[in-house]
Write a protein that holds these residues in place. Structure first.
Motif, short mmCIF file in Angstrom:
data_model
loop_
_atom_site.label_atom_id
_atom_site.label_comp_id
_atom_site.label_asym_id
_atom_site.label_seq_id
_atom_site.Cartn_x
_atom_site.Cartn_y
_atom_site.Cartn_z
N GLY A 1 0.81 -1.20 0.00
CA GLY A 1 0.00 0.00 0.00
C GLY A 1 0.85 1.26 0.00
O GLY A 1 0.57 2.22 -0.72
N GLU B 1 -7.13 2.79 10.21
CA GLU B 1 -6.26 2.76 11.39
C GLU B 1 -6.78 3.66 12.51
O GLU B 1 -6.56 3.38 13.69
N ASP C 1 -7.68 6.62 -0.97
CA ASP C 1 -6.89 5.52 -0.43
C ASP C 1 -7.87 4.41 -0.03
O ASP C 1 -8.53 4.49 1.00
N LYS D 1 -3.64 -4.57 0.23
CA LYS D 1 -4.28 -5.52 1.15
C LYS D 1 -5.15 -6.57 0.42
O LYS D 1 -4.61 -7.52 -0.11
#
Ligand SMILES: *Cc1c(COP(=O)(O)O)cnc(C)c1O
Length: 396
Positions: free
Chosen positions: A96, A187, A215, A244
């Motif tokens: 990523g 996150e 993103d 991912k």
């Protein structure tokens, strides 16, 4: 003495020897239900037969040729991504963070080629996570990521999450060239951007001629019940990072772009030795083939409703531990009253794997192939974990 492996992670004292669908098996034979999927990586679960076949067939034929030559597996995966998204073109990398790097380079080069090279600033948002390279931590800007790693890369301006007036003002500054955002922040605690906000960002970019960069490294590839999270809002970016889930566990990243956004990236402007290697692209194409089968994403959406309802029940049953549920698809976050890391640790005892995130959230990111029975079993294990933690807190 420092451990032979650089101690840059907080690791649980657990390790695994085998994966089967939504399950991971520890060396001592204990079976853990995997509600984390290696942080949204094992999108089709562990050991998916189509992925194992794609990888082993390719491994028996050819591993690497370099980007000196045409790589048919890259073309096959790029064609699938272009067919199913806004994008006209795709660059393959290995993670990523590398996709983020190219997004930044592409935005800068776009303005350089447009005779306005001063438009180097990219607007980002508080709580963002775009990777761990100097560029990616400079983009996100939080103290947690950047402390001690200066000097940072210039060219980013962070905005508060959800402050429309500040955003409007920032977009009008003439050095701004792009806006970069996660449609669902991962996150920082599974914080979805409302559809209205994504639409507003698109409008703002159109008004000022800015590039919109999404993103979707964590929220993309079927995770929210659509192939990509931004589809819910009915708007498209100019550039998008993916990683991912697209590799289903094989390391691969991708940068998708429109022809216009990519116009500066001519031969010799970017590259990667391993990027787009036949192994990763063969697996990526198999992932895309599974996810674009009729009914696959409908099934994810249905299971999402089931999981959400179960989690709401869990929250109601443990008001001392949990506060609520948020997120989309199979990317859900439990907002916690108790410490999220204590809940994750209690989960280990109950053989259920989850992932902590910012804002005191526990992330629930099961394989998209998980069954409703497994979802019910996983939530039952979380219930056991929450009860054990309640008792521990009461006894303390
Ligand atoms: C994981 C993640 C990254 C970084 O990806 P790596 O493969 O770890 O380099 C960037 N952005 C988001 C939203 C992520 O979740």
């Amino acid at each position: 003495m420092i451990s032979p492996v650089l101690p840059s992670y907080n690791r649980a004292k657990l390790s695994f020897v085998k994966g089967e669908g939504a399950w991971m098996i520890a060396a001592d034979g204990r079976r853990f239900l995997d509600f984390g999927s290696g942080i949204a990586v094992m999108s089709l679960g562990h050991g998916h037969p189509a992925l194992v076949k794609a990888l082993t067939d390719q491994a028996g034929a050819l591993w690497h040729t370099s980007n000196l030559y045409v790589v048919p597996q890259q073309e096959a995966l790029a064609e699938r991504l272009v067919e199913h998204t806004f994008a006209d073109t795709v660059f393959f990398c290995n993670s990523g963070t590398e996709a983020t790097e190219l997004a930044i380079k592409m935005a800068r080069k776009y303005w350089y080629e447009s005779d306005t090279p001063e438009r180097t600033t990219i607007l980002t948002f508080e709580g963002a996570f775009h990777g761990r390279s100097i560029a990616a931590i400079s983009a996100a800007g939080s103290e947690k990521l950047t402390k001690g790693f200066g000097p940072l890369l210039p060219g980013f301006r962070q905005l508060p999450f959800g402050d429309h007036a500040a955003l409007r003002e920032a977009a009008a500054v003439p050095d701004v060239g792009a806006i970069m955002v996660e449609p669902v922040q991962g996150e920082s605690g599974i914080r979805p951007l409302p559809d209205q906000c994504l639409k507003g960002l698109r409008d703002l970019c159109d008004e000022y001629g800015l590039l919109l960069i999404f993103d979707e490294i964590q929220c993309g590839v079927g995770r929210t019940g659509r192939l990509f999270a931004h589809e819910w809002a009915g708007v498209t970016p100019d550039i998008m990072m993916v990683a991912k889930g697209i590799g289903g566990g094989y390391p691969i990243g991708a940068l998708l772009a429109t022809e216009n956004a990519a116009r500066g990236m001519t031969a010799g402007t970017h590259g990667s030795t391993y990027g787009g290697n036949p192994l990763g692209c063969a697996v990526g194409a198999a992932v895309m083939d599974e996810m674009t089968k009729p009914g696959f994403l409908e099934d994810v959406r249905q299971k999402s409703g089931f999981l959400r309802q179960k989690l709401e029940g869990l929250v109601a049953a443990h008001p001392d531990i949990f506060e609520g549920v948020r997120g989309a698809g199979l990317m859900l976050g439990l907002r916690c009253k108790a410490l999220n890391t204590d809940i994750v640790a209690a989960g280990y005892e109950a053989q259920i794997l989850t992932v902590p995130a910012g804002d005191n959230v526990v992330r629930i990111l099961p394989a998209l192939t998980i069954t409703e029975d497994e979802i019910a079993e996983g939530v039952a294990r979380l219930d056991t974990a929450a009860s054990a933690l309640s008792q521990k807190i009461a006894a303390a």
